[in-house]
Design a protein around this motif. Structure first.
Motif, PDB file in Angstrom:
ATOM      1  N   ALA A   1     -10.741  -0.783  11.626  1.00  0.00           N
ATOM      2  CA  ALA A   1     -11.522  -1.084  10.420  1.00  0.00           C
ATOM      3  C   ALA A   1     -10.984  -2.378   9.817  1.00  0.00           C
ATOM      4  O   ALA A   1      -9.907  -2.382   9.202  1.00  0.00           O
ATOM      5  CB  ALA A   1     -11.435   0.061   9.419  1.00  0.00           C
TER       6      ALA A   1
ATOM      7  N   GLY B   1     -10.486   6.378   5.096  1.00  0.00           N
ATOM      8  CA  GLY B   1      -9.840   5.075   5.061  1.00  0.00           C
ATOM      9  C   GLY B   1      -8.578   5.014   4.238  1.00  0.00           C
ATOM     10  O   GLY B   1      -7.841   4.029   4.317  1.00  0.00           O
ATOM     11  N   ASP B   2      -8.276   6.044   3.436  1.00  0.00           N
ATOM     12  CA  ASP B   2      -7.108   5.997   2.555  1.00  0.00           C
ATOM     13  C   ASP B   2      -5.871   6.590   3.214  1.00  0.00           C
ATOM     14  O   ASP B   2      -5.078   7.271   2.572  1.00  0.00           O
ATOM     15  CB  ASP B   2      -7.404   6.699   1.230  1.00  0.00           C
TER      16      ASP B   2
ATOM     17  N   ILE C   1     -14.114  -0.916  -1.338  1.00  0.00           N
ATOM     18  CA  ILE C   1     -12.709  -0.715  -1.665  1.00  0.00           C
ATOM     19  C   ILE C   1     -12.318  -1.594  -2.848  1.00  0.00           C
ATOM     20  O   ILE C   1     -12.947  -2.623  -3.123  1.00  0.00           O
ATOM     21  CB  ILE C   1     -11.796  -1.034  -0.455  1.00  0.00           C
TER      22      ILE C   1
ATOM     23  N   GLU D   1      -5.490  -0.012   9.411  1.00  0.00           N
ATOM     24  CA  GLU D   1      -6.674  -0.729   9.875  1.00  0.00           C
ATOM     25  C   GLU D   1      -7.021  -0.352  11.315  1.00  0.00           C
ATOM     26  O   GLU D   1      -8.011  -0.832  11.851  1.00  0.00           O
ATOM     27  CB  GLU D   1      -6.452  -2.235   9.771  1.00  0.00           C
TER      28      GLU D   1
ATOM     29  N   VAL E   1     -16.154  -1.838   3.661  1.00  0.00           N
ATOM     30  CA  VAL E   1     -15.365  -1.727   4.889  1.00  0.00           C
ATOM     31  C   VAL E   1     -16.079  -0.815   5.878  1.00  0.00           C
ATOM     32  O   VAL E   1     -16.525   0.280   5.532  1.00  0.00           O
ATOM     33  CB  VAL E   1     -13.954  -1.196   4.591  1.00  0.00           C
TER      34      VAL E   1
ATOM     35  N   ARG F   1      -7.303  -2.804   0.652  1.00  0.00           N
ATOM     36  CA  ARG F   1      -7.568  -1.904  -0.467  1.00  0.00           C
ATOM     37  C   ARG F   1      -6.339  -1.801  -1.360  1.00  0.00           C
ATOM     38  O   ARG F   1      -5.245  -2.248  -0.994  1.00  0.00           O
ATOM     39  CB  ARG F   1      -7.995  -0.513   0.027  1.00  0.00           C
TER      40      ARG F   1
ATOM     41  N   ASN G   1      -9.433  -3.122   5.983  1.00  0.00           N
ATOM     42  CA  ASN G   1      -9.128  -1.895   5.251  1.00  0.00           C
ATOM     43  C   ASN G   1      -7.759  -1.965   4.590  1.00  0.00           C
ATOM     44  O   ASN G   1      -7.508  -1.305   3.577  1.00  0.00           O
ATOM     45  CB  ASN G   1      -9.185  -0.688   6.196  1.00  0.00           C
TER      46      ASN G   1
ATOM     47  N   PHE H   1     -16.425   3.138   5.117  1.00  0.00           N
ATOM     48  CA  PHE H   1     -15.478   3.689   4.146  1.00  0.00           C
ATOM     49  C   PHE H   1     -15.959   3.452   2.719  1.00  0.00           C
ATOM     50  O   PHE H   1     -15.368   3.983   1.778  1.00  0.00           O
ATOM     51  CB  PHE H   1     -14.095   3.052   4.322  1.00  0.00           C
TER      52      PHE H   1
ATOM     53  N   SER I   1     -15.834   1.018   9.765  1.00  0.00           N
ATOM     54  CA  SER I   1     -14.909   1.413  10.830  1.00  0.00           C
ATOM     55  C   SER I   1     -15.683   1.651  12.119  1.00  0.00           C
ATOM     56  O   SER I   1     -16.893   1.932  12.108  1.00  0.00           O
ATOM     57  CB  SER I   1     -14.145   2.681  10.442  1.00  0.00           C
TER      58      SER I   1
END
Length: 583
Positions: A352, A411-412, A322, A368, A329, A358, A355, A319, A331
């Motif tokens: 992940a 990841g967001d 962060i 996550e 990070v 962040r 995560n 990702f 995954s």
């Protein structure tokens, strides 16, 4: 008186014999001898006759002699004519013999020509047989050399690729930016429009394979794939290049260690960086249904039963860094992809670590972990209606799996994020002059970027092709996209004066005169050389929407623009050319 009678009788007999001899063609000497005897006899007997009678007899004899000479002349003429006729007959016979000889010569020449033609045909056949024998020998030698190379571990190389290159301009001759299949606000969520006539980029993929086959039948394959994509139209693009290695892996197949095992008999092992072998897309949207990629390992073609095949893979992705921790990070995506007849069932789990650290998402935290499911039905015909093919399916994702297309790549997403997507597409000929490829995708997402957000979009695309000649066709593409986007109340609390809702439609229509090698080969015949004319129209309400971020605006007028295009208003024209190929 008796003497006179006798002389006259002798004369008559003589004349009669003369004419007989003449008619028979007697000889002149005999005629003269008889005549002389007759005259002498008449003179002897007529010595005592009266003088008047003598004169009369002489006259008659003169007349008789004249007639005899005339008859003799006619006889000679008849003989001459007979000789001439005989000569002409001999000449005719000679000519007939000569003609017969010539005919025989002609027949002989014809037979000789026929014999020569047959000999030439036999020689040609012998030459053809020799050529075939040489070809077979060459193939045998090549096969032997290939077998030796395989036995010795020699590699077999292959090269494949994909490329497109073109330019687009608006009605004023200006270049374009932010244009492509994902140019609308829904594009951030994976909502495409038809790709024909809206791709100004230059993109290339080059795939190099090296395969080594062991004498046992086991093989190893190594793949290297490089790719690059730029927007500039210049020939030198080093400053703009995105050249990178997209695949780098090796695989092993037909392993003797698995021989005799019904489950692993055909299994293929792999490790490295790759696109998953079973990814597939809707070409007309330039959108993958599933794009599973990264660095990892896996096993393909495991068969728990005769009709059930499964692939198990583990991929890792990044990702990136962060905020605020500056941690990198990573995954992970574990997938089991199953095939039973025409059905496909795919289950993926992802996680992940860290995560959730962040920068906080309003009201909730970043995901996550996540789960992803796909159920697909693949038909070797056009919805059981006609020839062609069709594919239909549904996808569901939660948490990190809410990015339902590119698995584990985003990841967001919130820990509560959910998405459902449906798709269907196919291709079929309508008749000899038309073929059609409809495609449909729709998605609903909630709690995606923010707690409480909701996004709905649906795209319907129709590609038609009309072959005109063997190398020229007209392509037409029409797209309708609906979108209803709402970032929710949490964004308005965080970012005041930000547009949080947008709803409306997008229309696109493209005409593309196209040249290729064989227009009868179907939709996927390449290379294609195209001219492009496109018209786009959109609802004014869609301009200025930017998912909770400040809207894009025109730097001169300050007006909000349509997504990232820089366009104000509600419609636009595009013109251009493009090459597309794969092999």
């Amino acid at each position: 008186m008796m003497l006179r009678f006798f002389c006259c009788y002798a004369f008559a007999v003589t004349q009669q014999n003369f004419f007989k001899n003449t008619m028979i063609g007697g000889m002149a000497v005999m005629q003269k001898t008889i005549l002389s005897a007759s005259i002498a006899l008449a003179l002897l007997t007529g010595a005592t006759a009266h003088a008047a009678d003598t004169d009369a007899l002489l006259k008659r004899l003169d007349e008789l002699e004249r007639r005899m000479e005339q008859a003799e002349q006619r006889a000679r003429q008849a003989e001459t004519q007979a000789q001439q006729a005989e000569q002409r007959a001999r000449q005719a016979e000679s000519q007939a013999r000569q003609a017969e000889a010539k005919s025989l010569q002609g027949q002989t020449k014809t037979k000789q020509a026929q014999i020569q033609a047959r000999q030439a045909e036999i020689q040609a056949r012998q030459t053809e047989i020799q050529a075939r024998q040489a070809e077979v020998q060459a193939q045998e030698v090549a096969a032997q050399e290939a077998a030796k190379a395989k036995a010795a571990g020699g590699p077999e190389f292959s090269f494949k690729g994909y490329a497109r290159a073109g330019f687009l301009t608006d009605e004023e001759g200006n270049g374009v930016k932010g244009v492509g299949p994902y140019m609308t606000p829904a594009g951030n969520l994976g909502g495409p429009i038809g790709r024909l006539g809206v791709e100004p980029d230059k993109y290339v993929e080059a795939v190099f394979d090296s395969k080594i086959t062991h004498e046992s039948g086991a093989y190893s394959k190594y793949r290297l794939m490089i790719a690059d994509g730029v927007l500039t139209n210049n020939d030198w693009t080093a400053d703009d290049s995105d050249l990178n290695v997209r695949q780098l892996f090796a695989e092993l197949g037909n392993l003797q260690s698995f021989a005799g095992s019904g489950t692993f008999q055909d299994a293929v092992l792999w490790a490295g960086k790759r696109f998953d072998r079973n990814n597939f897309d809707i070409h007309f949207f330039d959108s993958d249904i599933i794009f599973l990629a990264g660095t990892g390992a896996g096993i393909y073609d495991v068969k728990p039963t005769e009709n059930w095949s499964t692939n198990v893979t583990l991929y890792a992705r990044n990702f990136g860094t962060i905020e605020p921790t500056n941690d990198e990070v990573q995954s992970y995506i574990l997938t089991a992809n199953n095939y039973v007849g025409p059905w496909q069932f795919m289950l993926s789990g992802m996680w992940a670590a860290d995560n959730g650290d962040r920068k906080p998402i309003p009201v909730t935290d970043a995901a996550e972990s996540g789960v992803h499911l796909m159920l697909g039905y693949n038909q070797p015909n056009f919805y059981s209606y006609s020839q062609g093919f069709s594919k239909t399916g549904i996808l569901y994702g939660q948490g990190l799996g809410a990015q339902v297309k590119v698995l584990g790549s985003q990841g967001d997403l919130t820990s509560d994020a959910q998405s459902v997507r449906v798709y269907t597409f196919g291709v079929t000929p309508i008749n000899d002059s038309w073929r059609i490829a409809p495609a449909f995708m729709a998605q609903y997402s909630q709690d995606y970027y923010y707690k409480g957000d909701q996004y709905t979009w649906a795209s319907l695309n129709l590609r038609l092709e009309q072959p005109i000649t063997q190398n020229f066709l007209m392509a037409y593409e029409a797209t309708y996209q609906y979108q209803d986007l709402d970032t929710g109340t949490n964004v308005s609390n965080l970012q005041p004066n930000i547009k949080t809702k947008a709803s409306g439609n997008v229309f696109k229509f493209t005409i593309a005169p196209t040249f290729n090698l064989d227009t009868s080969a179907g939709f996927f015949q390449r290379p294609a050389l195209r001219g492009l004319i496109s018209y786009l129209n959109w609802s004014d309400d869609l301009s200025g929407f930017n998912y909770g971020q400040p809207p894009n605006t025109d730097p001169q007028t300050g007006e909000t623009t349509f997504a990232n295009t820089g366009w104000t208003g509600t419609d636009h024209w595009l013109f251009g050319v493009q090459m597309e190929t794969w092999f």
